[in-house]
Write a protein that holds these residues in place. Structure first.
Motif, mmCIF file in Angstrom:
data_model
loop_
_atom_site.group_PDB
_atom_site.id
_atom_site.type_symbol
_atom_site.label_atom_id
_atom_site.label_comp_id
_atom_site.label_asym_id
_atom_site.label_seq_id
_atom_site.Cartn_x
_atom_site.Cartn_y
_atom_site.Cartn_z
ATOM 1 N N ILE A 71 37.723 40.741 38.665
ATOM 2 C CA ILE A 71 37.684 40.378 40.086
ATOM 3 C C ILE A 71 36.941 41.445 40.893
ATOM 4 O O ILE A 71 36.129 41.122 41.771
ATOM 5 C CB ILE A 71 39.119 40.209 40.631
ATOM 6 C CG1 ILE A 71 39.788 38.995 39.985
ATOM 7 C CG2 ILE A 71 39.118 40.075 42.162
ATOM 8 C CD1 ILE A 71 41.282 38.890 40.283
ATOM 9 N N LEU A 72 37.193 42.704 40.592
ATOM 10 C CA LEU A 72 36.693 43.798 41.426
ATOM 11 C C LEU A 72 35.290 44.273 41.066
ATOM 12 O O LEU A 72 34.523 44.683 41.942
ATOM 13 C CB LEU A 72 37.662 44.977 41.347
ATOM 14 C CG LEU A 72 39.084 44.698 41.860
ATOM 15 C CD1 LEU A 72 39.985 45.888 41.565
ATOM 16 C CD2 LEU A 72 39.082 44.386 43.338
ATOM 17 N N GLU A 73 34.959 44.227 39.797
ATOM 18 C CA GLU A 73 33.684 44.797 39.351
ATOM 19 C C GLU A 73 32.469 44.193 40.053
ATOM 20 O O GLU A 73 31.549 44.945 40.435
ATOM 21 C CB GLU A 73 33.550 44.658 37.832
ATOM 22 C CG GLU A 73 32.324 45.354 37.277
ATOM 23 C CD GLU A 73 32.261 45.322 35.756
ATOM 24 O OE1 GLU A 73 31.161 45.534 35.223
ATOM 25 O OE2 GLU A 73 33.309 45.082 35.114
ATOM 26 N N PRO A 74 32.380 42.868 40.272
ATOM 27 C CA PRO A 74 31.207 42.321 40.954
ATOM 28 C C PRO A 74 31.020 42.855 42.375
ATOM 29 O O PRO A 74 29.913 42.761 42.925
ATOM 30 C CB PRO A 74 31.489 40.811 40.973
ATOM 31 C CG PRO A 74 32.428 40.579 39.842
ATOM 32 C CD PRO A 74 33.284 41.798 39.810
ATOM 33 N N HIS A 75 32.066 43.411 42.967
ATOM 34 C CA HIS A 75 31.996 43.926 44.332
ATOM 35 C C HIS A 75 31.814 45.450 44.371
ATOM 36 O O HIS A 75 31.877 46.053 45.443
ATOM 37 C CB HIS A 75 33.261 43.527 45.093
ATOM 38 C CG HIS A 75 33.452 42.050 45.192
ATOM 39 N ND1 HIS A 75 32.864 41.285 46.177
ATOM 40 C CD2 HIS A 75 34.160 41.196 44.397
ATOM 41 C CE1 HIS A 75 33.199 40.014 46.006
ATOM 42 N NE2 HIS A 75 33.979 39.931 44.929
ATOM 43 N N GLY A 76 31.598 46.053 43.212
ATOM 44 C CA GLY A 76 31.400 47.496 43.149
ATOM 45 C C GLY A 76 32.657 48.290 43.427
ATOM 46 O O GLY A 76 32.585 49.462 43.824
ATOM 47 N N LEU A 77 33.830 47.690 43.205
ATOM 48 C CA LEU A 77 35.104 48.353 43.462
ATOM 49 C C LEU A 77 35.725 48.845 42.161
ATOM 50 O O LEU A 77 35.538 48.240 41.104
ATOM 51 C CB LEU A 77 36.068 47.404 44.171
ATOM 52 C CG LEU A 77 35.599 46.872 45.532
ATOM 53 C CD1 LEU A 77 36.608 45.874 46.082
ATOM 54 C CD2 LEU A 77 35.381 48.015 46.515
ATOM 55 N N ASN A 109 49.969 44.316 27.238
ATOM 56 C CA ASN A 109 50.177 43.532 28.464
ATOM 57 C C ASN A 109 49.453 44.167 29.652
ATOM 58 O O ASN A 109 48.823 43.474 30.456
ATOM 59 C CB ASN A 109 51.678 43.431 28.766
ATOM 60 C CG ASN A 109 52.417 42.533 27.802
ATOM 61 O OD1 ASN A 109 51.816 41.686 27.124
ATOM 62 N ND2 ASN A 109 53.726 42.695 27.720
ATOM 63 N N VAL A 110 49.576 45.485 29.782
ATOM 64 C CA VAL A 110 48.932 46.186 30.889
ATOM 65 C C VAL A 110 47.410 46.095 30.770
ATOM 66 O O VAL A 110 46.704 45.806 31.751
ATOM 67 C CB VAL A 110 49.383 47.660 30.925
ATOM 68 C CG1 VAL A 110 48.535 48.461 31.916
ATOM 69 C CG2 VAL A 110 50.856 47.757 31.299
ATOM 70 N N ILE A 111 46.897 46.313 29.587
ATOM 71 C CA ILE A 111 45.441 46.270 29.382
ATOM 72 C C ILE A 111 44.884 44.893 29.715
ATOM 73 O O ILE A 111 43.856 44.770 30.397
ATOM 74 C CB ILE A 111 45.102 46.670 27.932
ATOM 75 C CG1 ILE A 111 45.383 48.167 27.733
ATOM 76 C CG2 ILE A 111 43.648 46.336 27.591
ATOM 77 C CD1 ILE A 111 45.452 48.586 26.275
ATOM 78 N N GLU A 112 45.557 43.848 29.272
ATOM 79 C CA GLU A 112 45.078 42.491 29.541
ATOM 80 C C GLU A 112 45.090 42.193 31.038
ATOM 81 O O GLU A 112 44.137 41.606 31.584
ATOM 82 C CB GLU A 112 45.949 41.476 28.799
ATOM 83 C CG GLU A 112 45.572 40.017 29.042
ATOM 84 C CD GLU A 112 44.146 39.677 28.641
ATOM 85 O OE1 GLU A 112 43.576 38.722 29.229
ATOM 86 O OE2 GLU A 112 43.587 40.372 27.756
ATOM 87 N N ALA A 113 46.150 42.580 31.734
ATOM 88 C CA ALA A 113 46.217 42.342 33.178
ATOM 89 C C ALA A 113 45.122 43.113 33.910
ATOM 90 O O ALA A 113 44.479 42.585 34.830
ATOM 91 C CB ALA A 113 47.589 42.741 33.703
ATOM 92 N N LEU A 114 44.898 44.365 33.510
ATOM 93 C CA LEU A 114 43.883 45.174 34.166
ATOM 94 C C LEU A 114 42.476 44.652 33.891
ATOM 95 O O LEU A 114 41.587 44.758 34.751
ATOM 96 C CB LEU A 114 44.009 46.635 33.734
ATOM 97 C CG LEU A 114 45.282 47.351 34.204
ATOM 98 C CD1 LEU A 114 45.368 48.744 33.588
ATOM 99 C CD2 LEU A 114 45.342 47.440 35.721
ATOM 100 N N ARG A 115 42.257 44.106 32.728
ATOM 101 C CA ARG A 115 40.954 43.486 32.455
ATOM 102 C C ARG A 115 40.688 42.337 33.418
ATOM 103 O O ARG A 115 39.567 42.187 33.926
ATOM 104 C CB ARG A 115 40.904 42.988 31.010
ATOM 105 C CG ARG A 115 40.692 44.075 29.975
ATOM 106 C CD ARG A 115 40.742 43.514 28.563
ATOM 107 N NE ARG A 115 40.458 44.549 27.574
ATOM 108 C CZ ARG A 115 40.636 44.410 26.266
ATOM 109 N NH1 ARG A 115 41.110 43.252 25.780
ATOM 110 N NH2 ARG A 115 40.347 45.395 25.431
ATOM 111 N N ILE A 119 39.504 43.042 48.510
ATOM 112 C CA ILE A 119 38.044 43.036 48.603
ATOM 113 C C ILE A 119 37.583 43.070 50.054
ATOM 114 O O ILE A 119 36.724 43.880 50.430
ATOM 115 C CB ILE A 119 37.457 41.806 47.869
ATOM 116 C CG1 ILE A 119 37.727 41.927 46.360
ATOM 117 C CG2 ILE A 119 35.968 41.676 48.138
ATOM 118 C CD1 ILE A 119 37.421 40.665 45.574
ATOM 119 N N GLU A 120 38.136 42.203 50.884
ATOM 120 C CA GLU A 120 37.721 42.165 52.293
ATOM 121 C C GLU A 120 38.162 43.424 53.029
ATOM 122 O O GLU A 120 37.454 43.922 53.909
ATOM 123 C CB GLU A 120 38.279 40.916 52.974
ATOM 124 C CG GLU A 120 37.673 39.623 52.480
ATOM 125 C CD GLU A 120 36.151 39.609 52.606
ATOM 126 O OE1 GLU A 120 35.641 39.990 53.681
ATOM 127 O OE2 GLU A 120 35.472 39.220 51.634
#
Length: 306
Positions: free
Chosen positions: A176-182, A165-171, A135-136
């Motif tokens: 984490i990233l969505e609030p920062h527009g990433l 497993n992959v879908i859950e981890a990516l969610r 993020i930074e």
């Protein structure tokens, strides 16, 4: 003009003509800003090192050279490994030259390591820590897209379990990233049969399941030509989840026009569909030295001339 100057300039012109580059487009002083640079009509994004024979080893000089040749974007897989000072300077240089920052890779230990398909908490923690640290870094260089490779295929687990497993981890990463527009962009690769993520339809399914603007497809044309072909058809089938493209001809993973992929048709198709994002030049140069660098520039001029 003295005779020796005339001969020198004539030789330079002949060399340029041999590469198929007109005098108006020739690189006469690569470290000076062109007064009216002709910008590419698509956001092609070179990497560091691609033009170092012209620009030198200094990273900021390389960015300036890219901008002088008309490139409007840039990408750097290794951005997270660079110092804060270097990241800040890169961000400032990109802003000054009005260039869009493309992808950098979220560090999780390598393409085959710490696989999310295994469902192990220690691997998930490494991935989520990489998301937080990115993020930074993204703020310093004004990045919006972050490459993610989920890791290795797990031969002792059913594919449905691996998918879950992959879908859950990516969610969790998206949270984490969505609030920062990433946006994480998932990259299917062709480098090894041991990789979990290899096809565009598989990546599409995962993005639909994660169901977040922070998780989309990185459609690497080189890798997907090797794995599945039918590039234009598969772009159309997965279009609504594609956020980023990368480029490389096949075989060889060099610049367009050096292999079998009809990049002019592909670029035209992508542009006609309304794509305005970045296309990362994730490939090597087919020729060494300055001539090879000029050949790369010419290849992109030729394939985007429509």
């Amino acid at each position: 003009m003295e005779r020796r100057d005339f001969i020198k300039k004539s030789a330079t012109a002949a060399s340029i003509a041999g590469l198929g580059i007109t005098a108006a487009n020739a690189i006469t002083n690569p470290l000076e800003d062109s007064p009216n640079p002709k910008r590419f009509n698509m956001k092609f994004a070179p990497h560091f090192g691609m033009f170092k024979n012209h620009a030198g080893e200094d990273l900021i000089d390389q960015i300036n050279f890219m901008a002088d040749q008309g490139f409007t974007a840039f990408e750097d897989n290794n951005m997270m490994k660079r110092t804060i000072e270097v990241q800040t300077k890169i961000g400032e240089a990109l802003a000054k030259r009005n260039m869009t920052m493309g992808v950098f890779v979220i560090q999780k230990g390598g393409n085959l390591k710490n696989t999310l398909a295994a469902g192990k908490q220690e691997f998930i923690d490494i991935f989520l820590d990489g998301c937080r640290k990115s993020i930074e870094v993204a703020k310093r260089v004004n990045a919006k897209w972050l490459t993610v490779v989920p890791g290795a295929f797990q031969r002792r687990l059913p594919i449905g379990i691996q998918d879950a497993n992959v879908i859950e981890a990516l969610r969790r990463g998206a949270d984490i990233l969505e609030p920062h527009g990433l946006t994480m962009v998932l990259e299917p690769l062709s480098d090894s049969p041991d990789l979990y993520l290899q096809r565009s339809d598989q990546t599409y399914m995962i993005c639909k399941a994660v169901n977040s603007p922070a998780c989309k497809i990185l459609f690497d044309i080189y890798h997907l030509q090797k794995t599945e072909g039918h590039i234009i058809r598969n772009i159309d089938l997965t279009w609504d989840e594609i956020a980023y493209f990368q480029i490389g001809d096949n075989p060889g993973r060099k610049e367009p026009t050096t292999g079998e992929i009809n990049y002019k048709n592909i670029f035209k198709h992508i542009q006609n569909k309304g794509y305005e994002g970045v296309l990362g030049m994730e490939h090597g140069n087919s020729q060494n030295g300055k001539d090879g660098e000029l050949a790369v520039i010419k290849a992109y001029k030729d394939t985007s001339n429509f």
